[in-house]
Design a protein around this motif. Structure first.
Motif, PDB file in Angstrom:
ATOM      1  N   ALA A 192     -32.787 -20.441   9.285  1.00 46.75           N
ATOM      2  CA  ALA A 192     -31.571 -20.872   9.211  1.00 46.75           C
ATOM      3  C   ALA A 192     -30.943 -20.520   7.774  1.00 46.75           C
ATOM      4  O   ALA A 192     -29.841 -20.144   7.412  1.00 46.75           O
ATOM      5  N   ARG A 193     -31.797 -21.095   6.761  1.00 41.47           N
ATOM      6  CA  ARG A 193     -31.585 -21.185   5.538  1.00 41.47           C
ATOM      7  C   ARG A 193     -31.379 -19.581   4.986  1.00 41.47           C
ATOM      8  O   ARG A 193     -30.608 -19.215   4.060  1.00 41.47           O
ATOM      9  N   ALA A 194     -32.385 -18.662   5.222  1.00 44.79           N
ATOM     10  CA  ALA A 194     -32.543 -17.439   4.899  1.00 44.79           C
ATOM     11  C   ALA A 194     -31.292 -16.580   5.243  1.00 44.79           C
ATOM     12  O   ALA A 194     -30.728 -15.702   4.713  1.00 44.79           O
ATOM     13  N   SER A 195     -30.562 -16.748   6.441  1.00 43.82           N
ATOM     14  CA  SER A 195     -29.684 -16.025   7.107  1.00 43.82           C
ATOM     15  C   SER A 195     -28.145 -16.420   6.280  1.00 43.82           C
ATOM     16  O   SER A 195     -27.404 -15.541   6.380  1.00 43.82           O
ATOM     17  N   LYS A 196     -28.062 -17.495   5.439  1.00 45.22           N
ATOM     18  CA  LYS A 196     -27.084 -17.769   4.777  1.00 45.22           C
ATOM     19  C   LYS A 196     -26.968 -16.851   3.431  1.00 45.22           C
ATOM     20  O   LYS A 196     -25.911 -16.701   2.880  1.00 45.22           O
ATOM     21  N   VAL A 197     -28.262 -16.251   3.203  1.00 47.29           N
ATOM     22  CA  VAL A 197     -28.562 -15.196   2.090  1.00 47.29           C
ATOM     23  C   VAL A 197     -28.631 -13.938   2.549  1.00 47.29           C
ATOM     24  O   VAL A 197     -27.719 -12.962   1.829  1.00 47.29           O
TER      25      VAL A 197
END
Length: 325
Positions: A192-197
């Motif tokens: 979820a955090r990685a998808s924002k980057v």
């Protein structure tokens, strides 16, 4: 990256010739960057996808089937008809058909959210469409491209093998998509955090590559933009209109109609650009259509989303919360 995406000097200087004769060269380094950008975009989509999205799609088979039919059956067919109506050159026609066969990207999820549309439907359709595109995209393009009266002979001259394109699409879409879903399933918080980057970084990388390509071929682009500008504008409007029209024709709720508009109207033109340089030697009309579509498509979608955002959805069946935040 010296000499990145350069046309031959003669063609860059003489832009009054035949757009079918132009070749825009990508060096090996540029091709690697392009593949990384497309892979990152697809990986980002997958990181924001859950197995639940496919279960959600299974619970709404009618809406998903409508979207799949619009994207993979109707849009390529009406694109073919549009190329005939506009009497475009063979390379431009092939570029339009190729873009129409591409799957959507997660830009469709973002603009659906901005437009207060059914984001759950949008995310589910994006996941299903990208999975199906691994097989349907090469087959669709091989069919409609070979049938075109001016584009077909160009395809036969290049001797395009649909199996080769299927393998390329499978590697570019399939591997990052399946890897991303596996990671999202096992480590949901990390993904979820990685998808924002990852996804935005891929779009920035792709946008930068297209910007450099246009800058290095500015004379060429300005000389031929008149040929592709109207075709892309009409094609994009037709795709967005098809999404909305088929949703209304099948009586989908207002929020779902907004989602359907963007799922059908927004195409991953960057993937098309990769295939142009991989299999068509940077064929001028195809490259210009894919590059300009990638820019104009986002502008048009944001304009439509901005307009819709001013008006509430007039039905109860609305899902405007982002599923994975």
């Amino acid at each position: 990256m010296n000499g990145l995406v350069q046309a031959t000097p003669a063609l860059a200087e003489v832009v009054t010739g035949d757009v079918d004769s132009i070749r825009i060269a990508f060096d090996e380094q540029s091709m690697v960057i392009l593949r990384v950008a497309i892979g990152a975009i697809l990986f980002g989509i997958a990181l924001d996808t859950r197995v639940e999205d496919f279960r959600r799609a299974a619970r709404r088979p009618g809406s998903i089937a409508i979207g799949v039919a619009a994207q993979f059956l109707v849009l390529p067919a009406i694109t073919f008809a549009l190329t005939l109506a506009l009497h475009v050159r063979g390379s431009v026609a092939l570029g339009m058909i190729l873009v129409a066969c591409c799957p959507p990207g997660n830009v469709s999820n973002i603009v659906t959210h901005l437009a207060r549309g059914d984001v759950a439907l949008s995310v589910s359709m994006t996941a299903v469409s990208n999975l199906l595109a691994i097989v349907l995209m090469p087959l669709n393009f091989a069919l409609w491209g070979s049938l075109h009266p001016t584009g077909g002979p160009m395809m036969r001259a290049i001797a395009l093998n649909p199996v080769d394109m299927l393998i390329e699409v499978g590697l570019v879409i399939g591997l990052p998509f399946l890897a991303g879903i596996a990671l999202a399933s096992r480590f949901p918080q990390v993904s979820a955090r990685a998808s924002k980057v990852v996804g935005p970084a891929g779009f920035l990388l792709l946008g930068g590559l297209i910007a450099i390509a246009l800058a290095n071929n500015l004379t060429l682009f300005l000389g031929y933009i008149g040929i592709v500008f109207l075709a892309v504008l009409l094609h994009d409007a037709l795709a967005l209109g098809l999404g909305y029209g088929i949703a209304r024709l099948t009586r989908l709720p207002g929020g779902s109609a907004r989602a359907m508009t963007f799922e059908v109207g927004i195409r991953n033109a960057g993937l098309g650009l990769l295939l142009v340089f991989s299999y068509f030697d940077g064929l001028g009309g195809m490259a210009l259509v894919a590059a300009w579509w990638g820019i104009w498509d986002i502008i048009a979608a944001l304009a439509v989303a901005g307009w819709w955002r001013r008006w509430p959805v007039r039905d109860a069946a609305r899902f405007d919360a982002v599923p994975h935040s």
